[in-house]
Scaffold this motif. Structure first.
Motif, PDB file in Angstrom:
ATOM      1  N   LYS A  96     -12.193  41.885 -44.332  1.00 46.22           N
ATOM      2  CA  LYS A  96     -11.536  40.900 -45.069  1.00 46.22           C
ATOM      3  C   LYS A  96     -11.572  39.549 -44.774  1.00 46.22           C
ATOM      4  N   LEU A  97     -12.424  39.514 -43.482  1.00 52.02           N
ATOM      5  CA  LEU A  97     -13.059  37.427 -44.341  1.00 52.02           C
ATOM      6  C   LEU A  97     -14.717  37.731 -44.731  1.00 52.02           C
ATOM      7  N   PHE A  98     -15.030  38.683 -46.104  1.00 55.46           N
ATOM      8  CA  PHE A  98     -16.166  38.515 -46.077  1.00 55.46           C
ATOM      9  C   PHE A  98     -15.659  38.464 -47.669  1.00 55.46           C
ATOM     10  N   LYS A 156      -5.567  31.534 -39.950  1.00 48.77           N
ATOM     11  CA  LYS A 156      -5.783  32.028 -40.942  1.00 48.77           C
ATOM     12  C   LYS A 156      -7.018  31.098 -40.741  1.00 48.77           C
ATOM     13  N   PRO A 157      -7.503  31.833 -42.159  1.00 50.85           N
ATOM     14  CA  PRO A 157      -9.575  31.768 -42.109  1.00 50.85           C
ATOM     15  C   PRO A 157      -9.774  30.637 -43.038  1.00 50.85           C
ATOM     16  N   ASP A 158      -9.058  29.422 -42.408  1.00 48.81           N
ATOM     17  CA  ASP A 158      -8.812  28.304 -43.613  1.00 48.81           C
ATOM     18  C   ASP A 158      -9.513  27.304 -42.572  1.00 48.81           C
ATOM     19  N   THR A 159     -10.614  27.056 -41.630  1.00 47.76           N
ATOM     20  CA  THR A 159     -11.141  26.499 -40.954  1.00 47.76           C
ATOM     21  C   THR A 159     -12.772  26.825 -40.841  1.00 47.76           C
ATOM     22  N   PRO A 160     -13.724  26.787 -40.492  1.00 49.31           N
ATOM     23  CA  PRO A 160     -14.993  27.273 -40.067  1.00 49.31           C
ATOM     24  C   PRO A 160     -14.533  28.321 -38.602  1.00 49.31           C
ATOM     25  N   TRP A 177     -12.981  33.076 -34.795  1.00 50.49           N
ATOM     26  CA  TRP A 177     -11.747  33.672 -33.919  1.00 50.49           C
ATOM     27  C   TRP A 177     -11.378  34.728 -34.883  1.00 50.49           C
ATOM     28  N   LEU A 178     -11.137  34.772 -35.904  1.00 55.28           N
ATOM     29  CA  LEU A 178     -10.658  36.262 -36.028  1.00 55.28           C
ATOM     30  C   LEU A 178     -11.425  36.960 -36.640  1.00 55.28           C
ATOM     31  N   PHE A 179     -12.568  36.616 -36.720  1.00 57.85           N
ATOM     32  CA  PHE A 179     -14.241  37.592 -36.298  1.00 57.85           C
ATOM     33  C   PHE A 179     -14.530  38.101 -34.951  1.00 57.85           C
ATOM     34  N   LYS A 180     -13.917  37.149 -34.198  1.00 61.76           N
ATOM     35  CA  LYS A 180     -13.802  37.643 -32.572  1.00 61.76           C
ATOM     36  C   LYS A 180     -12.840  38.675 -32.411  1.00 61.76           C
TER      37      LYS A 180
END
Length: 129
Positions: free
Chosen positions: A54-56, A29-33, A38-41
């Motif tokens: 979804k990350l934005f 989950k995007p709960d840390t930088p 990693w999710l972006f990559k």
């Protein structure tokens, strides 16, 4: 009788352990930088533009165009490194980029490098809403 009872308890504990470990795997989950990057990559590598968006933040969705997304996919490699930076902006407009250690050292993040942001690079860090 006592040994049989203990073996039943051990079997029960093993079953509970096995069933609890077979539950769905931890989802990143995007709960840390770090997780967010990693999710972006992963979204870039998998070619999933919707996952990237979804990350934005809502007001910044589609900030990366499809063309830029395709370029990101072209330049992405299996290996990557991550750096922790913090931007310090002074009221006079000057900026300092501080690179932090990737992991805590004795429970604290430490500074690895300090870079005074040159005038021509400041626009990279300005809010472009």
């Amino acid at each position: 009788m006592y040994i049989k009872r203990i073996s039943v308890y051990i079997s029960l504990l093993l079953c509970i352990f096995i069933f609890s470990s077979c539950q769905s795997p931890n989802v990143l989950k995007p709960d840390t930088p770090e997780n967010t990057v990693w999710l972006f990559k992963r979204a870039v590598d998998d070619g999933k533009y919707d996952n990237l968006n979804k990350l934005f933040m809502d007001e910044r969705k589609n900030a990366v165009s499809i063309d830029t997304f395709k370029k990101l996919k072209e330049i992405s490699t299996p290996g990557a490194s991550f750096k922790h930076y913090q931007l310090l902006t002074f009221t006079n407009g000057e900026m300092v980029l501080i690179r932090l250690s990737p992991n805590k050292i004795e429970g604290e993040y430490r500074i690895e490098d300090v870079i005074i942001v040159p005038e021509e690079a400041k626009k990279l860090f300005m809010d472009n809403k």
